[in-house]
Design a protein around this motif. Structure first.
Motif, PDB file in Angstrom:
ATOM      1  N   GLN A  30       0.801  -1.208   0.000  1.00 25.26           N
ATOM      2  CA  GLN A  30       0.000   0.000   0.000  1.00 25.26           C
ATOM      3  C   GLN A  30       0.845   1.275   0.000  1.00 25.26           C
ATOM      4  N   CYS A  31       2.131   1.125  -0.259  1.00 23.94           N
ATOM      5  CA  CYS A  31       2.992   2.283  -0.441  1.00 23.94           C
ATOM      6  C   CYS A  31       3.543   2.250  -1.867  1.00 23.94           C
ATOM      7  N   TYR A  32       3.918   3.433  -2.352  1.00 21.63           N
ATOM      8  CA  TYR A  32       4.355   3.570  -3.738  1.00 21.63           C
ATOM      9  C   TYR A  32       5.608   4.440  -3.783  1.00 21.63           C
ATOM     10  N   ILE A  33       6.501   4.062  -4.672  1.00 18.02           N
ATOM     11  CA  ILE A  33       7.749   4.789  -4.852  1.00 18.02           C
ATOM     12  C   ILE A  33       7.678   5.569  -6.166  1.00 18.02           C
ATOM     13  N   VAL A  34       8.032   6.843  -6.098  1.00 13.13           N
ATOM     14  CA  VAL A  34       8.161   7.679  -7.286  1.00 13.13           C
ATOM     15  C   VAL A  34       9.613   8.113  -7.385  1.00 13.13           C
ATOM     16  N   LYS A  35      10.222   7.954  -8.565  1.00 12.80           N
ATOM     17  CA  LYS A  35      11.634   8.291  -8.727  1.00 12.80           C
ATOM     18  C   LYS A  35      11.925   8.690 -10.165  1.00 12.80           C
ATOM     19  N   PRO A  36      13.047   9.356 -10.388  1.00 12.70           N
ATOM     20  CA  PRO A  36      13.408   9.757 -11.761  1.00 12.70           C
ATOM     21  C   PRO A  36      13.673   8.546 -12.639  1.00 12.70           C
ATOM     22  N   ASN A  37      13.269   8.636 -13.893  1.00 15.30           N
ATOM     23  CA  ASN A  37      13.486   7.552 -14.829  1.00 15.30           C
ATOM     24  C   ASN A  37      14.960   7.354 -15.139  1.00 15.30           C
ATOM     25  N   CYS A  38      15.720   8.430 -15.230  1.00 19.79           N
ATOM     26  CA  CYS A  38      17.118   8.353 -15.673  1.00 19.79           C
ATOM     27  C   CYS A  38      18.094   8.803 -14.604  1.00 19.79           C
ATOM     28  N   SER A  39      17.908   8.340 -13.388  1.00 14.57           N
ATOM     29  CA  SER A  39      18.838   8.654 -12.304  1.00 14.57           C
ATOM     30  C   SER A  39      19.057   7.400 -11.488  1.00 14.57           C
ATOM     31  N   SER A  40      20.320   7.021 -11.312  1.00 19.09           N
ATOM     32  CA  SER A  40      20.620   5.812 -10.549  1.00 19.09           C
ATOM     33  C   SER A  40      20.659   6.126  -9.065  1.00 19.09           C
ATOM     34  N   GLY A  41      20.594   5.081  -8.260  1.00 18.16           N
ATOM     35  CA  GLY A  41      20.672   5.254  -6.810  1.00 18.16           C
ATOM     36  C   GLY A  41      19.389   5.823  -6.237  1.00 18.16           C
ATOM     37  N   SER A  42      19.520   6.532  -5.123  1.00 15.87           N
ATOM     38  CA  SER A  42      18.357   6.979  -4.364  1.00 15.87           C
ATOM     39  C   SER A  42      17.985   8.433  -4.642  1.00 15.87           C
ATOM     40  N   LYS A  43      18.672   9.078  -5.563  1.00 18.52           N
ATOM     41  CA  LYS A  43      18.422  10.492  -5.820  1.00 18.52           C
ATOM     42  C   LYS A  43      16.997  10.710  -6.303  1.00 18.52           C
ATOM     43  N   GLY A  44      16.283  11.610  -5.620  1.00 14.25           N
ATOM     44  CA  GLY A  44      14.940  11.989  -6.044  1.00 14.25           C
ATOM     45  C   GLY A  44      13.851  11.002  -5.701  1.00 14.25           C
ATOM     46  N   VAL A  45      14.141   9.991  -4.878  1.00 11.68           N
ATOM     47  CA  VAL A  45      13.140   8.980  -4.537  1.00 11.68           C
ATOM     48  C   VAL A  45      12.148   9.540  -3.509  1.00 11.68           C
ATOM     49  N   GLU A  46      10.850   9.329  -3.762  1.00 19.70           N
ATOM     50  CA  GLU A  46       9.796   9.751  -2.844  1.00 19.70           C
ATOM     51  C   GLU A  46       8.851   8.581  -2.598  1.00 19.70           C
ATOM     52  N   ARG A  47       8.360   8.499  -1.368  1.00 16.79           N
ATOM     53  CA  ARG A  47       7.454   7.415  -0.999  1.00 16.79           C
ATOM     54  C   ARG A  47       6.072   7.991  -0.665  1.00 16.79           C
ATOM     55  N   TYR A  48       5.018   7.338  -1.180  1.00 17.15           N
ATOM     56  CA  TYR A  48       3.647   7.779  -0.961  1.00 17.15           C
ATOM     57  C   TYR A  48       2.805   6.619  -0.441  1.00 17.15           C
ATOM     58  N   ARG A  49       1.855   6.956   0.430  1.00 19.97           N
ATOM     59  CA  ARG A  49       0.887   5.958   0.888  1.00 19.97           C
ATOM     60  C   ARG A  49      -0.392   5.988   0.047  1.00 19.97           C
ATOM     61  N   ASP A  50      -0.630   7.111  -0.602  1.00 18.98           N
ATOM     62  CA  ASP A  50      -1.841   7.268  -1.398  1.00 18.98           C
ATOM     63  C   ASP A  50      -1.499   7.153  -2.875  1.00 18.98           C
ATOM     64  N   ILE A  51      -2.131   6.233  -3.571  1.00 14.34           N
ATOM     65  CA  ILE A  51      -1.803   5.996  -4.970  1.00 14.34           C
ATOM     66  C   ILE A  51      -2.145   7.195  -5.844  1.00 14.34           C
ATOM     67  N   ASN A  52      -3.226   7.890  -5.504  1.00  9.88           N
ATOM     68  CA  ASN A  52      -3.625   9.045  -6.308  1.00  9.88           C
ATOM     69  C   ASN A  52      -2.615  10.183  -6.170  1.00  9.88           C
ATOM     70  N   ALA A  53      -2.097  10.378  -4.951  1.00  5.79           N
ATOM     71  CA  ALA A  53      -1.077  11.406  -4.743  1.00  5.79           C
ATOM     72  C   ALA A  53       0.199  11.055  -5.500  1.00  5.79           C
ATOM     73  N   ALA A  54       0.573   9.777  -5.496  1.00  3.95           N
ATOM     74  CA  ALA A  54       1.771   9.336  -6.213  1.00  3.95           C
ATOM     75  C   ALA A  54       1.614   9.543  -7.716  1.00  3.95           C
ATOM     76  N   TYR A  55       0.453   9.173  -8.232  1.00  2.29           N
ATOM     77  CA  TYR A  55       0.226   9.306  -9.669  1.00  2.29           C
ATOM     78  C   TYR A  55       0.150  10.778 -10.075  1.00  2.29           C
ATOM     79  N   ALA A  56      -0.441  11.600  -9.209  1.00  2.00           N
ATOM     80  CA  ALA A  56      -0.506  13.038  -9.484  1.00  2.00           C
ATOM     81  C   ALA A  56       0.886  13.648  -9.532  1.00  2.00           C
ATOM     82  N   ARG A  57       1.779  13.176  -8.673  1.00  2.00           N
ATOM     83  CA  ARG A  57       3.164  13.669  -8.665  1.00  2.00           C
ATOM     84  C   ARG A  57       3.847  13.346  -9.994  1.00  2.00           C
TER      85      ARG A  57
END
Length: 417
Positions: free
Chosen positions: A140-167
């Motif tokens: 029930q958690c979702y990770i949003v991250k850059p498509n072309c960046s390795s490692g953990s740079k720019g990683v964000e975690r969301y509990r709400d799928i709609n908020a993650a998709y909106a991001r």
């Protein structure tokens, strides 16, 4: 052996350290002064590689990249060809792995498990008009991250799928993508390929903080032989499909009895090769050089995967990044750091991304009982950055040794305050 390393930050530090361990003469080029590896090498060249001529590469036996800028890498390919110097890099594999969306499609086509893309979760939600059918609490958690960046740079975690998709949809130019978050230990393995000759090396465990920054490596990973062999087989399968010449690593999560690949990266990684070297004696920079220079190796690619040559290890390694301060951390300090001991402690775990804030590193022998210590003293900020290595005969003993090293460092910094 004369090696030229392109880039002097995290990957450049890894390559430089291992090349010096091999007894090579190492030059590092970077457009910034004072990068992490600038004092670990024999010669540092402050230069924008895009402004370089073929003369930069003449006189070297091998060139190794420690950067990920496509325009720079493309130019270096041209310059090294003109200078007739081997460049330990595979353009096709790198471009594929650089895009997490493209590499996930590649992996799925191979039948390799990856975390479910967020778009599929959204579609499923639309079909059911409810939470994901059969979804567990861990999904029930979702990770949003850059498509072309390795490692953990720019990683964000969301509990709400709609908020993650909106991001993801908010600004398409950011190139973000999302996946279901899978809870579980994270493992990594390096694989060196000479096209269809594929060799996986030691499996390591990657320990991350609350913001997914890697700050500790355990080598070898304290897991069963059966799981090691599954990871090695995965490395063989992906390496064969990539049909590349060079090195790549796989990062995966072990969740509910399954391995899911988080990403592949077709370039020299940071952190894990040093840990692998001190645990196994195998120097991945040397191994990679042998492929490009066609030099036979005692552990050549014709050997079977690593665990099948002996799964019992006499050396276990903990590699740890820390920040030691001579005064308490202010409330405005980075939230990526994790305090190690009590509130009055002056030593903190930091992710490798935070380590890039450090001044140039120096190797110090006998530092607080560490077997290896790479130290960056920042006098202006009254702090000390360090990559520390503890070696012992078991994983538990190595962890305890690292705890003692950190305690000694905390006492040393407090006494100096």
């Amino acid at each position: 052996m004369r090696l030229l390393v392109l880039g002097g930050q995290l990957q450049g530090t890894e390559i430089t350290y291992l090349a010096k361990e091999a007894g090579w003469t190492v030059s590092v080029v970077d457009k910034r002064e004072g990068v992490l590896a600038s004092r670990l090498c024999d010669h540092f060249i402050c230069l924008d590689i895009l402004q370089a001529s073929p003369d930069l590469f003449c006189g070297f036996d091998l060139v190794l990249p420690a950067l990920e800028d496509l325009s720079v890498l493309k130019r270096v390919l041209e310059l090294t060809q003109e200078a007739e110097v081997p460049f330990a890099f595979d353009w096709q594999a790198f471009v594929l792995s650089r895009s997490k969306i493209r590499s996930n499609i590649f992996l799925e086509d191979l039948g390799v498990r990856v975390p479910l893309p967020i778009e599929e979760c959204v579609l499923e939600n639309q079909k059911t008009s409810a939470e994901l059918s059969g979804n567990s609490k861990l999904e029930q958690c979702y990770i949003v991250k850059p498509n072309c960046s390795s490692g953990s740079k720019g990683v964000e975690r969301y509990r709400d799928i709609n908020a993650a998709y909106a991001r993801i949809c908010a600004d398409p130019s950011e190139g973000l993508f999302g996946q279901v978050f899978l809870e579980g230990p994270i493992y990594s393995i390096e694989v060196i390929c000479n096209y269809q000759l594929v060799k996986p090396y030691m499996v390591t465990e990657v320990v991350v903080d609350d913001e997914y920054h890697s700050h500790r490596i355990l080598a070898p990973a304290p897991i069963s032989i059966e799981l090691i062999e599954k990871i090695e087989d995965l490395g063989m399968k992906i390496g064969s499909a990539l049909n590349m010449k060079g090195i790549f690593d796989i990062e995966m999560v072990y969740n509910e009895g399954n391995l899911s690949v988080l990403e592949i990266d077709a370039r020299m990684p940071s952190q894990t090769p040093i840990a692998v070297y001190h645990a196994s004696g195998i120097n991945l920079v040397e191994e990679l050089a042998r492929v490009f220079l066609e030099i036979p190796s005692a552990s050549s690619l014709t050997l079977p995967p690593f665990s099948k040559t002996g799964a019992e290890y006499s050396r276990h390694v903990v590699l740890q990044h820390v920040l030691a301060q001579k005064k308490k951390v202010s409330s405005a300090h980075s939230s990526t750091e994790q305090q190690l001991t009590a509130e009055e402690s002056v030593v903190h775990f930091i992710g490798e991304g935070e380590l890039t804030r450090a001044p140039a590193l120096n190797r110090q022998n006998g530092f607080c009982g560490a077997d290896v210590a790479l130290i960056g003293n920042d006098a202006m900020q009254s702090c000390l950055f360090a990559t520390l290595v503890a070696i012992d005969e078991s994983s538990n003993l190595a962890v305890c040794k690292m705890d003692r090293i950190v305690e000694e460092l905390a006492l040393k910094v407090a006494a100096d305050d």
